[in-house]
Design a protein around this motif. Structure first.
Motif, PDB file in Angstrom:
ATOM      1  N   LEU A  90      -3.625  43.616  28.708  1.00 18.44           N
ATOM      2  CA  LEU A  90      -2.536  42.639  28.606  1.00 18.44           C
ATOM      3  C   LEU A  90      -1.145  43.274  28.727  1.00 18.44           C
ATOM      4  N   PRO A  91      -0.830  44.344  28.003  1.00 16.14           N
ATOM      5  CA  PRO A  91       0.526  44.913  28.143  1.00 16.14           C
ATOM      6  C   PRO A  91       0.861  45.349  29.564  1.00 16.14           C
ATOM      7  N   ASN A  92      -0.132  45.800  30.319  1.00 19.74           N
ATOM      8  CA  ASN A  92       0.111  46.260  31.682  1.00 19.74           C
ATOM      9  C   ASN A  92       0.054  45.136  32.709  1.00 19.74           C
ATOM     10  N   ALA A  93      -0.316  43.946  32.268  1.00 20.50           N
ATOM     11  CA  ALA A  93      -0.409  42.811  33.188  1.00 20.50           C
ATOM     12  C   ALA A  93       0.693  41.784  32.961  1.00 20.50           C
ATOM     13  N   LEU A  94       1.586  42.052  32.014  1.00 20.81           N
ATOM     14  CA  LEU A  94       2.582  41.059  31.630  1.00 20.81           C
ATOM     15  C   LEU A  94       3.813  41.032  32.522  1.00 20.81           C
ATOM     16  N   ALA A  95       4.045  42.072  33.307  1.00 20.43           N
ATOM     17  CA  ALA A  95       5.292  42.156  34.067  1.00 20.43           C
ATOM     18  C   ALA A  95       5.557  40.919  34.939  1.00 20.43           C
ATOM     19  N   PRO A  96       4.587  40.427  35.718  1.00 19.38           N
ATOM     20  CA  PRO A  96       4.891  39.235  36.531  1.00 19.38           C
ATOM     21  C   PRO A  96       5.226  38.014  35.689  1.00 19.38           C
ATOM     22  N   LEU A  97       4.655  37.933  34.470  1.00 18.28           N
ATOM     23  CA  LEU A  97       4.928  36.777  33.623  1.00 18.28           C
ATOM     24  C   LEU A  97       6.370  36.762  33.140  1.00 18.28           C
ATOM     25  N   ILE A  98       6.973  37.937  32.981  1.00 16.52           N
ATOM     26  CA  ILE A  98       8.348  37.998  32.501  1.00 16.52           C
ATOM     27  C   ILE A  98       9.289  37.337  33.506  1.00 16.52           C
ATOM     28  N   ALA A  99       9.138  37.698  34.769  1.00 19.89           N
ATOM     29  CA  ALA A  99       9.978  37.093  35.805  1.00 19.89           C
ATOM     30  C   ALA A  99       9.694  35.604  35.940  1.00 19.89           C
ATOM     31  N   GLN A 100       8.419  35.238  35.911  1.00 22.08           N
ATOM     32  CA  GLN A 100       8.068  33.831  36.067  1.00 22.08           C
ATOM     33  C   GLN A 100       8.549  33.000  34.884  1.00 22.08           C
ATOM     34  N   SER A 101       8.546  33.581  33.686  1.00 18.84           N
ATOM     35  CA  SER A 101       9.027  32.852  32.506  1.00 18.84           C
ATOM     36  C   SER A 101      10.507  32.528  32.648  1.00 18.84           C
ATOM     37  N   THR A 102      11.282  33.459  33.191  1.00 12.42           N
ATOM     38  CA  THR A 102      12.704  33.205  33.390  1.00 12.42           C
ATOM     39  C   THR A 102      12.922  32.084  34.396  1.00 12.42           C
ATOM     40  N   LEU A 103      12.149  32.090  35.485  1.00  9.72           N
ATOM     41  CA  LEU A 103      12.239  31.007  36.458  1.00  9.72           C
ATOM     42  C   LEU A 103      11.836  29.673  35.846  1.00  9.72           C
ATOM     43  N   ARG A 104      10.788  29.694  35.021  1.00 10.50           N
ATOM     44  CA  ARG A 104      10.287  28.462  34.426  1.00 10.50           C
ATOM     45  C   ARG A 104      11.255  27.883  33.403  1.00 10.50           C
ATOM     46  N   LEU A 105      12.116  28.706  32.817  1.00 13.70           N
ATOM     47  CA  LEU A 105      13.121  28.174  31.898  1.00 13.70           C
ATOM     48  C   LEU A 105      14.023  27.173  32.620  1.00 13.70           C
ATOM     49  N   GLY A 106      14.467  27.543  33.818  1.00 16.01           N
ATOM     50  CA  GLY A 106      15.279  26.616  34.593  1.00 16.01           C
ATOM     51  C   GLY A 106      14.507  25.367  34.981  1.00 16.01           C
ATOM     52  N   CYS A 129      23.070  25.534  34.612  1.00 18.25           N
ATOM     53  CA  CYS A 129      22.040  26.119  33.756  1.00 18.25           C
ATOM     54  C   CYS A 129      20.807  26.509  34.578  1.00 18.25           C
ATOM     55  N   VAL A 130      20.356  25.607  35.422  1.00 18.24           N
ATOM     56  CA  VAL A 130      19.187  25.895  36.257  1.00 18.24           C
ATOM     57  C   VAL A 130      19.494  27.021  37.241  1.00 18.24           C
ATOM     58  N   LEU A 131      20.697  27.016  37.809  1.00 21.30           N
ATOM     59  CA  LEU A 131      21.090  28.073  38.743  1.00 21.30           C
ATOM     60  C   LEU A 131      21.082  29.436  38.064  1.00 21.30           C
ATOM     61  N   GLY A 132      21.616  29.521  36.845  1.00 24.27           N
ATOM     62  CA  GLY A 132      21.647  30.799  36.136  1.00 24.27           C
ATOM     63  C   GLY A 132      20.268  31.372  35.902  1.00 24.27           C
ATOM     64  N   PHE A 133      19.351  30.559  35.409  1.00 24.74           N
ATOM     65  CA  PHE A 133      17.995  31.044  35.148  1.00 24.74           C
ATOM     66  C   PHE A 133      17.262  31.365  36.450  1.00 24.74           C
ATOM     67  N   ASN A 134      17.512  30.596  37.510  1.00 28.42           N
ATOM     68  CA  ASN A 134      16.854  30.886  38.790  1.00 28.42           C
ATOM     69  C   ASN A 134      17.331  32.207  39.382  1.00 28.42           C
ATOM     70  N   LEU A 135      18.624  32.490  39.277  1.00 26.79           N
ATOM     71  CA  LEU A 135      19.141  33.765  39.780  1.00 26.79           C
ATOM     72  C   LEU A 135      18.525  34.942  39.028  1.00 26.79           C
ATOM     73  N   LEU A 136      18.438  34.830  37.705  1.00 24.70           N
ATOM     74  CA  LEU A 136      17.826  35.897  36.917  1.00 24.70           C
ATOM     75  C   LEU A 136      16.349  36.054  37.261  1.00 24.70           C
ATOM     76  N   GLY A 137      15.644  34.931  37.378  1.00 23.75           N
ATOM     77  CA  GLY A 137      14.219  34.991  37.682  1.00 23.75           C
ATOM     78  C   GLY A 137      13.938  35.589  39.040  1.00 23.75           C
ATOM     79  N   GLU A 138      14.734  35.235  40.043  1.00 23.82           N
ATOM     80  CA  GLU A 138      14.532  35.785  41.383  1.00 23.82           C
ATOM     81  C   GLU A 138      14.808  37.286  41.408  1.00 23.82           C
ATOM     82  N   ALA A 139      15.852  37.711  40.702  1.00 23.53           N
ATOM     83  CA  ALA A 139      16.162  39.138  40.658  1.00 23.53           C
ATOM     84  C   ALA A 139      15.038  39.922  39.986  1.00 23.53           C
ATOM     85  N   LEU A 140      14.503  39.399  38.898  1.00 28.70           N
ATOM     86  CA  LEU A 140      13.390  40.064  38.215  1.00 28.70           C
ATOM     87  C   LEU A 140      12.144  40.076  39.088  1.00 28.70           C
ATOM     88  N   SER A 141      11.891  38.982  39.798  1.00 28.18           N
ATOM     89  CA  SER A 141      10.722  38.927  40.685  1.00 28.18           C
ATOM     90  C   SER A 141      10.812  39.976  41.776  1.00 28.18           C
TER      91      SER A 141
END
Length: 299
Positions: free
Chosen positions: A206-222, A273-285
């Motif tokens: 789980l700890p080594n598989a979580l990285a994609p979820l972090i970026a996707q969680s930021t996108l999903r916030l928006g 608000c949606v734009l801010g979270f989408n920009l962060l999520g795309e950068a993390l992705s």
């Protein structure tokens, strides 16, 4: 062959590029800077809402209805004389809480499904993925509306509905990541030393598989904030008199011509608000995805 001329200008340019590459990636990506600025600004305004609001967001003053923006009311007033700036700022609190709780609910449902499905395989994988397929057969907003139709309108039911509708995405994403990680040598080493499946899943996979979820969680916030605004617009989410951006836009529809500021300000809040979270999520992705990492490095 002609030798390329080297001069102070070329050396300075090379030094500037080298210095640029030595900076942390999040300082080199403009999307991170803009996204952090927008999200931090909205979060700060929401946190300081009691100090920034000119009046209580539910305070009615029928002698000041539909006033245009001015010194006394920077965003104007609504059809009941309520200060629009106060309502927009307090609505930011509601939207951020809804987004965070909804994504947390999605993770609470999708992570166990994806982890067990990807690691165990076989019948467990088959059952979990068929359940996910059933959820994915419905568009996210339609599934959320169906859940609210069963449970009833309200902010708590809305957060649960949004969380359930987004959980298949996290389940499939984590399953794919787990399938990749569980074949690594350190997992085989943990199994060879007598580690149980539960311990290996929680401590190593789980700890080594979580990285994609972090970026996707930021996108999903928006996306969650946008979905909550849509549900509130339809009258299925936050109920009056509690302020919420989507509900405020819905209430202002009939005043679009005579008082357009009632729609403009909450609408801009949703967009930012949606734009801010989408920009962060795309950068993390881009940073997490190895296929896009090189492109990010060259920006």
């Amino acid at each position: 062959m002609t030798a390329r001329a080297e001069g102070p200008g070329a050396a300075a340019s090379a030094w500037s590029r080298s210095r640029h590459r030595r900076r942390p990636w999040w300082l080199r990506d403009t999307r991170v800077a803009v996204g952090v600025l927008i999200v931090a600004g909205i979060a700060s305004l929401a946190a300081m809402a009691p100090y920034l609001a000119l009046r209580q967001p539910t305070q009615i003053d029928l002698q000041q209805t539909l006033e245009r923006p001015g010194p006394a009311h920077p965003f104007g007033t609504d059809q009941l004389g309520r200060d629009l700036l106060s309502r927009v700022v307090f609505a930011g609190r509601t939207s951020l809480v809804v987004g965070v709780v909804s994504v947390a609910t999605s993770l609470a449902i999708g992570v166990p499904l994806g982890l067990v499905s990807g690691y165990s395989g076989g019948r467990a994988d088959l059952l979990a993925m068929r359940f996910v397929d059933v959820l994915q057969a419905f568009p996210g907003l339609l599934l959320a509306i169906a859940v609210i139709a069963i449970l009833g309108p309200g902010i708590l039911n809305m957060m649960l509905a949004i969380g359930v509708s987004a959980s298949p995405l996290f389940a499939r994403l984590l399953r794919a990541s787990v399938l990749e990680v569980k074949g690594e040598e350190f997992v085989d080493a943990a199994r060879a030393t007598g580690g149980t499946d539960l311990r290996i899943m929680l401590r190593h996979v789980l700890p080594n598989a979580l990285a994609p979820l972090i970026a996707q969680s930021t996108l999903r916030l928006g996306s969650a904030i946008l979905t909550s605004a849509s549900l509130s617009f339809l009258g299925l989410g936050v109920q009056p008199p509690q302020p919420e951006w989507g509900a405020m836009v819905s209430e202002a529809r009939q005043y679009f011509v005579s008082a357009p500021h009632l729609i403009v300000f909450p609408g801009l809040a949703i967009i930012l608000c949606v734009l801010g979270f989408n920009l962060l999520g795309e950068a993390l992705s881009d940073r997490i995805d190895p296929r896009l990492a090189n492109a990010s490095e060259n920006r």
